[in-house]
Design an enzyme around this catalytic site. Sequence first.
Site, PDB file in Angstrom:
ATOM      1  N   LYS A   1       0.822  -1.113   0.150  1.00 57.53           N
ATOM      2  CA  LYS A   1       0.181  -0.131  -0.039  1.00 57.53           C
ATOM      3  C   LYS A   1       0.907   1.183   0.036  1.00 57.53           C
ATOM      4  CE  LYS A   1      -3.480   2.540   2.480  1.00 57.53           C
ATOM      5  NZ  LYS A   1      -4.450   2.638   3.345  1.00 57.53           N
TER       6      LYS A   1
ATOM      7  N   LYS B   1      -2.092  -1.547  -4.033  1.00 55.45           N
ATOM      8  CA  LYS B   1      -2.869  -0.273  -3.938  1.00 55.45           C
ATOM      9  C   LYS B   1      -2.253   0.964  -3.858  1.00 55.45           C
ATOM     10  CE  LYS B   1      -5.932   2.105  -0.662  1.00 55.45           C
ATOM     11  NZ  LYS B   1      -6.360   2.044   0.791  1.00 55.45           N
TER      12      LYS B   1
HETATM   13  C1  PBG Z   1      -7.486   3.262   5.453  1.00 63.56           C
HETATM   14  C2  PBG Z   1      -7.968   3.360   4.206  1.00 63.56           C
HETATM   15  C3  PBG Z   1      -7.410   4.423   2.919  1.00 63.56           C
HETATM   16  C4  PBG Z   1      -7.981   3.807   1.832  1.00 63.56           C
HETATM   17  C5  PBG Z   1      -8.488   2.467   2.240  1.00 63.56           C
HETATM   18  N1  PBG Z   1      -8.347   2.054   3.493  1.00 63.56           N
HETATM   19  C6  PBG Z   1      -6.871   5.660   3.318  1.00 63.56           C
HETATM   20  C7  PBG Z   1      -5.693   6.005   3.571  1.00 63.56           C
HETATM   21  O1  PBG Z   1      -4.821   5.362   3.625  1.00 63.56           O
HETATM   22  O2  PBG Z   1      -5.723   7.231   3.782  1.00 63.56           O
HETATM   23  C8  PBG Z   1      -8.128   4.445   0.628  1.00 63.56           C
HETATM   24  C9  PBG Z   1      -9.053   3.921  -0.311  1.00 63.56           C
HETATM   25  C10 PBG Z   1      -9.401   4.574  -1.415  1.00 63.56           C
HETATM   26  O3  PBG Z   1      -8.761   5.705  -1.783  1.00 63.56           O
HETATM   27  O4  PBG Z   1     -10.556   4.260  -2.270  1.00 63.56           O
HETATM   28  N2  PBG Z   1      -6.208   3.291   6.087  1.00 63.56           N
END
Ligand code: PBG
Length: 333
Positions: free
Chosen positions: A202, A255
């Site tokens: 991520k 992601k």
């Molecule tokens: C929480 C989380 C996030 C997303 C999914 N889980 C946001 C972040 O890390 O700030 C983002 C998903 C999206 O942008 O659709 N940690």
Amino acid sequence: MKTTTDILSLPRRPRRLRRFAALRDLVAESEIRLSHLVQGHFVLPGVGRVEDISSLPGIRRLSVDELVKTVAKDLENGVKSVMLFGVPSQKDADATLATDPHGEVPLAVAALKKEFGDDLVVMADVCLCPYTDHGHCGFVEGKEIVNDASVDTLADMALILAQAGADFVCPSDMMDGRIGQIRNRLDESGFTQTGILAYSAKYASSFYGPFREAAGSAPSFGDRSSYQMDWRNRREALREVQLDLEEGADLVMVKPALSYLDVISDVAEISDVPVVAYNVSGEFAMVKLAAREGLADEEAMTKEILGSIRRAGADLIVTYHASQAAQEGWLKP
Ligand code: PBG
């Protein structure tokens, strides 16, 4: 137009396989099915609540009763999997509501499994950022986002979601070692069949903006670069995936998706479990805005995007477009 000319001596003519749609379908190397898609949902406490999200056109925050109605419709149309995110009523430094068994997400999980049973795969996000007043994904001491104490609470949160009936718990926090801790916590309590979808690679991304508005989870100071990955790195994703596999991940995720197709491809090469890609909020919003301005054909662009993610090697895709694709019949064979 010139119609007669010398015939080129070409034994191989790639265009022979592109002559008409049935033939193109016959030789297509990859496909997207609705069964590959997971629809993301934002869950509100209370009843009868429906809120538009200006940053995510067409997506709404829903209370549990409204969510059940929406998912029923999606299920009829063929969307068989959901990912849930909480939008709690209160936030504090201890992320107290993250481990509330009566919170909106455990209640939603239980309601969906009660209503739809095994017709629906229910996944729930595991992260502290919607529940902390500072908006970071772990606890904060001074300016530091602390790892191990955060992992302990994340494991508690995962257990509560498993007890509510989640099929998959999905840690998106990027703390080190959380997959192993969550696996232990689940197993000790007898939840050996609850799966873990690890947000393994991520990245700290500018494509999460609309989500943070939807979930009210933007960090109040600093950014997430001390825990989420640096977008300059490719090899590092493999290390993250390898660790999560060793710690017991059932599914591994990359992601965002669209700017990370190389990473998806690399991960698909080494992973012996299915690979998930998250077509995130900023990617969705870009398509929506382009379509609204008349700059894009939304259906064609979405299929091309989801198709490229599949082609890169993702087995399943979390996307805000799943419901609409199903409702409007975009993926009919
Ligand atoms: C929480 C989380 C996030 C997303 C999914 N889980 C946001 C972040 O890390 O700030 C983002 C998903 C999206 O942008 O659709 N940690």
